[in-house]
Scaffold this active site. Structure first.
Site, PDB file in Angstrom:
ATOM      1  N   GLY A  46       0.818  -1.215   0.000  1.00 42.16           N
ATOM      2  CA  GLY A  46       0.000   0.000   0.000  1.00 42.16           C
ATOM      3  C   GLY A  46       0.850   1.263   0.000  1.00 42.16           C
ATOM      4  O   GLY A  46       0.379   2.331   0.392  1.00 42.16           O
ATOM      5  N   LEU A  47       2.116   1.155  -0.435  1.00 42.32           N
ATOM      6  CA  LEU A  47       2.982   2.345  -0.495  1.00 42.32           C
ATOM      7  C   LEU A  47       3.302   2.718  -1.944  1.00 42.32           C
ATOM      8  O   LEU A  47       4.232   3.469  -2.222  1.00 42.32           O
ATOM      9  CB  LEU A  47       4.273   2.108   0.292  1.00 42.32           C
ATOM     10  N   GLU A  63      -1.739   1.867 -15.691  1.00 40.60           N
ATOM     11  CA  GLU A  63      -2.251   0.964 -14.650  1.00 40.60           C
ATOM     12  C   GLU A  63      -3.699   0.534 -14.970  1.00 40.60           C
ATOM     13  O   GLU A  63      -4.056  -0.628 -14.839  1.00 40.60           O
ATOM     14  CB  GLU A  63      -2.191   1.686 -13.301  1.00 40.60           C
ATOM     15  N   ASP A  93      -1.621   8.178  -6.492  1.00 36.15           N
ATOM     16  CA  ASP A  93      -0.278   7.614  -6.304  1.00 36.15           C
ATOM     17  C   ASP A  93       0.708   8.150  -7.346  1.00 36.15           C
ATOM     18  O   ASP A  93       1.840   8.515  -7.025  1.00 36.15           O
ATOM     19  CB  ASP A  93      -0.325   6.076  -6.404  1.00 36.15           C
TER      20      ASP A  93
HETATM   21  C1  GLA Z   1      -4.840   2.843  -4.231  1.00 30.19           C
HETATM   22  C2  GLA Z   1      -5.108   3.531  -5.554  1.00 30.19           C
HETATM   23  C3  GLA Z   1      -5.294   5.043  -5.367  1.00 30.19           C
HETATM   24  C4  GLA Z   1      -6.333   5.332  -4.279  1.00 30.19           C
HETATM   25  C5  GLA Z   1      -6.045   4.510  -3.025  1.00 30.19           C
HETATM   26  C6  GLA Z   1      -7.134   4.640  -1.997  1.00 30.19           C
HETATM   27  O1  GLA Z   1      -3.609   3.261  -3.710  1.00 30.19           O
HETATM   28  O2  GLA Z   1      -4.038   3.305  -6.446  1.00 30.19           O
HETATM   29  O3  GLA Z   1      -5.662   5.633  -6.586  1.00 30.19           O
HETATM   30  O4  GLA Z   1      -7.622   5.126  -4.752  1.00 30.19           O
HETATM   31  O5  GLA Z   1      -5.887   3.133  -3.308  1.00 30.19           O
HETATM   32  O6  GLA Z   1      -7.202   5.945  -1.513  1.00 30.19           O
END
Ligand code: GLA
Length: 388
Positions: free
Chosen positions: A130-131, A166, A178
């Site tokens: 999640g990074l 993506e 991101d």
């Molecule tokens: C992932 C997605 C982002 C965003 C987050 C949740 O990281 O790539 O676009 O939606 O989840 O905030």
């Protein structure tokens, strides 16, 4: 950490290609302070680029191919730059290299110049945590290709190309956050991003605070299908409420008009609407306690209304909140595993990381990884002298 990575990438380039690279680029991962699952609702997010990044050392080859050795995955991949269009959305072997190929594809179809190059890539953004390791790889690829062709760097334009790679090459329906922070982050600041207009403003965190990333050592499961499902629910809520996106609904509008929404859709929408409010307030506050409270509320909303947290993420957040020096904590990123983030007193981050790590390990038998991070710059071209 990144200094080591720089030397490793430069040394591996030398070992692989017998010379120094002509270019070295880096693009960071990110941690989101607040504003979760709001980006694809045209809303607001407040991420910062972290010190961990993906690095690519490269040199031009003069042919229409890209050859890249990955130190993390231990393999070398190669692709032609022509005929990519025919492959879009059809790739079956979804390896790390597809984030590279997909980004080259979107750059090419947007009219960007694609020259051949060869290089070495490595990163220290944990994968699947999640990074945003994938956004970092996309943005590093775009930074490399544009640096080679001499095209100017426009963070918003490049973020959209990374996002399109993506969405359409990899098949993950992510929003823009991101890629935007990896492309356009600013050292020492978080970035408030309006995901409708892509306007950004730099935000200084309250004085005397530090950001700690807390990896639960659990990896995201089911994230693609659950993510796409949450996204559809939000779109359905916007349709039922008669707006373009949930960004257009205030908390007051929601309370007045959401009574008829089906219960699950109503809860999903309530998260997004309240999270936008929290994010705007967070960007404007210089009070650590208030920012911490907003992060705590965000976590509860993600856990109860949006239902993207897990028992391990909840536990990490709970432990963080019970540890001295913590102003607030929440899961960060898409959810379903991966990392949480805490805002802590600047002087106590070492003690905080040690205590939380120990308590989490005692309760779960897992070995978490915690680290404090300052806000780094978005993608950069780095000096590429020989390794020392
Ligand atoms: C992932 C997605 C982002 C965003 C987050 C949740 O990281 O790539 O676009 O939606 O989840 O905030």
């Amino acid at each position: 950490m990144s200094i080591d990575l720089r030397s490793r990438v430069l040394a591996a380039f030398h070992e692989t290609y017998g010379d120094a690279p002509s270019l070295l680029v880096r693009a960071p991962g990110r941690v989101n302070l607040i504003g979760e699952h709001t980006d694809y609702n045209d809303g607001f997010v407040l991420p910062l680029a972290i010190e961990r990044a993906v690095w690519i050392a490269l040199r031009p080859t003069g042919d229409a191919r890209v050859r890249l050795r990955s130190l993390d995955f231990g393999d070398t991949r190669e692709a032609g730059l022509e005929g990519l269009e025919a492959l879009a959305g059809r790739v079956e072997d979804m390896s790390w290299f597809e984030y590279v190929r997909g980004s080259l594809w979107t750059l090419g179809r947007s009219g960007g110049r694609l020259d051949g190059w060869e290089g070495v890539v490595a990163g220290d953004v944990p994968v699947g945590a999640g990074l945003s390791s994938s956004a970092a790889l996309e943005i590093a690829t775009l930074r490399a290709a544009t640096a080679l062709s001499g095209e100017p760097w426009n963070a918003g334009v490049m973020a959209k190309l990374g996002q399109e790679a993506e969405n359409r090459w990899v098949g993950m329906n992510c929003g823009i956050m991101d890629q935007m922070i990896s492309a356009g982050g600013r050292a020492g600041h978080a970035l408030l991003i309006d995901c409708r207009t892509l306007e950004t403003s730099s935000v200084t965190l309250p004085a005397g605070t530090a950001v700690v990333v807390m990896d639960t050592a659990t990896r995201r499961g089911l994230v693609d299908s659950e993510y796409n499902e949450r996204r559809s629910s939000c779109e359905e809520a916007a349709r039922l409420l008669g707006v373009k996106a949930l960004r257009d609904v205030s908390v007051a509008d929601f309370e007045e008009g959401a009574g008829d929404l089906p219960p699950t859709i109503r809860r999903r929408a309530r998260h997004v609407v309240t999270e936008n409010g929290r994010t705007l307030e967070a960007a404007g506050t210089c009070e650590p306690d208030r920012l911490g409270e907003l992060m705590d509320e965000s976590h509860r909303s993600l856990r109860d209304d949006f239902e993207v947290s897990t028992t391990r993420l909840d536990l990490m957040v709970e432990i963080a909140r019970q540890t001295d020096g913590c102003f607030g904590a929440r899961m960060t990123g898409a959810g379903f595993g991966g990392c949480a983030v805490a805002l802590v007193e600047a002087g106590s981050s070492d003690g905080f990381t040690a205590t939380v790590s120990r308590r989490y390990a005692e309760r779960t038998g897992l070995e978490p990884m915690l680290f404090a991070t300052t806000a780094a710059d978005g993608a950069t071209i780095e000096p590429s002298g020989s390794p020392s």
